[in-house]
Scaffold this active site. Structure first.
Site, PDB file in Angstrom:
ATOM      1  N   LYS A  83       0.678  -1.148  -0.041  1.00  0.00           N
ATOM      2  CA  LYS A  83      -0.165  -0.040  -0.056  1.00  0.00           C
ATOM      3  C   LYS A  83       0.747   1.310   0.244  1.00  0.00           C
ATOM      4  O   LYS A  83       2.024   1.198   0.304  1.00  0.00           O
ATOM      5  CB  LYS A  83      -0.897   0.127   1.223  1.00  0.00           C
ATOM      6  CG  LYS A  83      -0.097   0.266   2.521  1.00  0.00           C
ATOM      7  CD  LYS A  83      -1.293   0.487   3.682  1.00  0.00           C
ATOM      8  CE  LYS A  83      -0.952   0.840   4.866  1.00  0.00           C
ATOM      9  NZ  LYS A  83      -0.382   2.154   4.991  1.00  0.00           N
ATOM     10  N   ALA A 115      -2.122   6.976  12.318  1.00  0.00           N
ATOM     11  CA  ALA A 115      -2.332   6.993  10.764  1.00  0.00           C
ATOM     12  C   ALA A 115      -2.914   5.801  10.279  1.00  0.00           C
ATOM     13  O   ALA A 115      -4.338   5.820  10.157  1.00  0.00           O
ATOM     14  CB  ALA A 115      -0.826   7.484  10.381  1.00  0.00           C
ATOM     15  N   CYS A 116      -2.036   4.928   9.989  1.00  0.00           N
ATOM     16  CA  CYS A 116      -2.744   3.726   9.203  1.00  0.00           C
ATOM     17  C   CYS A 116      -3.504   2.772  10.013  1.00  0.00           C
ATOM     18  O   CYS A 116      -4.579   2.453   9.389  1.00  0.00           O
ATOM     19  CB  CYS A 116      -1.302   2.966   8.816  1.00  0.00           C
ATOM     20  SG  CYS A 116      -0.300   3.976   7.764  1.00  0.00           S
ATOM     21  N   ILE A 117      -3.290   2.957  11.185  1.00  0.00           N
ATOM     22  CA  ILE A 117      -4.431   1.940  12.196  1.00  0.00           C
ATOM     23  C   ILE A 117      -5.697   2.685  12.070  1.00  0.00           C
ATOM     24  O   ILE A 117      -6.820   2.090  11.723  1.00  0.00           O
ATOM     25  CB  ILE A 117      -3.760   1.698  13.501  1.00  0.00           C
ATOM     26  CG1 ILE A 117      -2.709   0.663  13.528  1.00  0.00           C
ATOM     27  CG2 ILE A 117      -4.883   1.261  14.321  1.00  0.00           C
ATOM     28  CD1 ILE A 117      -2.818  -0.555  12.875  1.00  0.00           C
ATOM     29  N   THR A 120      -7.289   2.582   8.491  1.00  0.00           N
ATOM     30  CA  THR A 120      -7.765   1.455   8.191  1.00  0.00           C
ATOM     31  C   THR A 120      -9.015   1.022   8.896  1.00  0.00           C
ATOM     32  O   THR A 120      -9.945   0.309   8.462  1.00  0.00           O
ATOM     33  CB  THR A 120      -6.652   0.133   8.389  1.00  0.00           C
ATOM     34  OG1 THR A 120      -5.515   0.683   7.386  1.00  0.00           O
ATOM     35  CG2 THR A 120      -6.836  -1.187   7.878  1.00  0.00           C
TER      36      THR A 120
END
Length: 186
Positions: A83, A115-117, A120
Site C-alpha cells: 500500500k 495514521a494507518c491503524i 484502516t
C-alpha cells in the site's frame, strides 16, 4: 454483524509492522510480541493472516526500513498487500483478498496508531466490515515535537474511542490480545 453478504470469516490484518515504522515506537517489543502471539494463534485456528506493507518516499520499497520486522515472518501462503496510503484499502487489493477469503470481520493490529491503524479501521467499517482493534497490539512513535500527545496517550485514546464505534449492521470495538475471539461469537 458485517453488512457484507456471504462473508462469515474473520481475518487477522497486520498493518505496517515494518522495521522503519516501529523502530522507535512506544513499547515496540511488547507490541510485536503480542502481534506474534496472535499470528501464531490465528495460524493454529485456521484464521487467515493478511499482511499489509507500506511504501512511500520515506519508506522505500526493498529497503531495510521497509521490511517486516524480523520477529514476524509472513507465511508463504499468507497474502501480503502493498500500500501507499494510510487506509489499507485505498488503491490496494485488500478488498479482493478479503472477498476471496470470505472475510467480513477484521481483527486489526500494527502501526502507526495515529495514521494507518485509525485510517484502516475507519476504512473497514465504511466498507461494511466489522473491525476489532487489539488494544495492546498497536503502537506509534513519539510525535510530541510536532504537537501530538505522548504515544501512550495516543494509544489509550484510540483504544477508548474505538471501543465505542459501530455503524448500522456493523460492529467494532477494542479488546486485549488475551480477549481476541477469532470465532466472532462475542
Amino acid at each position: 454483524m458485517t453488512t457484507l453478504e456471504n462473508r462469515p470469516n474473520t481475518a487477522l490484518v497486520v498493518v505496517d509492522v515494518q522495521t522503519g515504522v516501529v523502530a522507535g515506537a512506544h513499547e515496540r517489543d511488547a507490541v510485536v510480541a503480542n502481534i506474534g502471539s496472535l499470528v501464531e494463534r490465528a495460524r493454529r485456528e485456521g484464521v487467515p493472516v493478511v499482511w499489509v506493507q507500506h511504501s512511500d518516499e520515506h519508506l522505500v520499497r526493498e529497503s531495510e526500513e521497509w521490511r517486516i520486522v524480523p520477529e514476524l515472518v509472513p507465511g508463504e501462503d499468507e497474502p501480503l498487500v502493498p500500500k501507499n496510503w494510510g487506509d489499507s484499502f485505498e488503491d490496494t487489493v485488500l478488498e479482493s483478498v478479503l472477498a476471496g477469503l470470505g472475510v467480513g470481520r477484521l481483527i486489526v493490529v500494527g502501526a502507526p496508531t495515529d495514521a494507518c491503524i485509525r485510517s484502516t479501521l475507519h476504512g473497514a467499517v465504511v466498507r461494511g466490515y466489522d473491525a476489532v482493534l487489539v488494544g495492546d497490539a498497536h503502537t506509534t512513535e513519539d510525535l510530541t515535537a510536532w504537537g501530538a500527545p505522548p504515544p501512550e496517550q495516543v494509544v489509550a485514546h484510540t483504544n477508548l474511542y474505538w471501543s465505542y464505534q459501530a455503524a448500522p449492521g456493523r460492529t467494532a470495538g477494542t479488546v486485549s490480545t488475551k480477549e481476541v475471539d477469532f470465532t466472532g461469537t462475542s
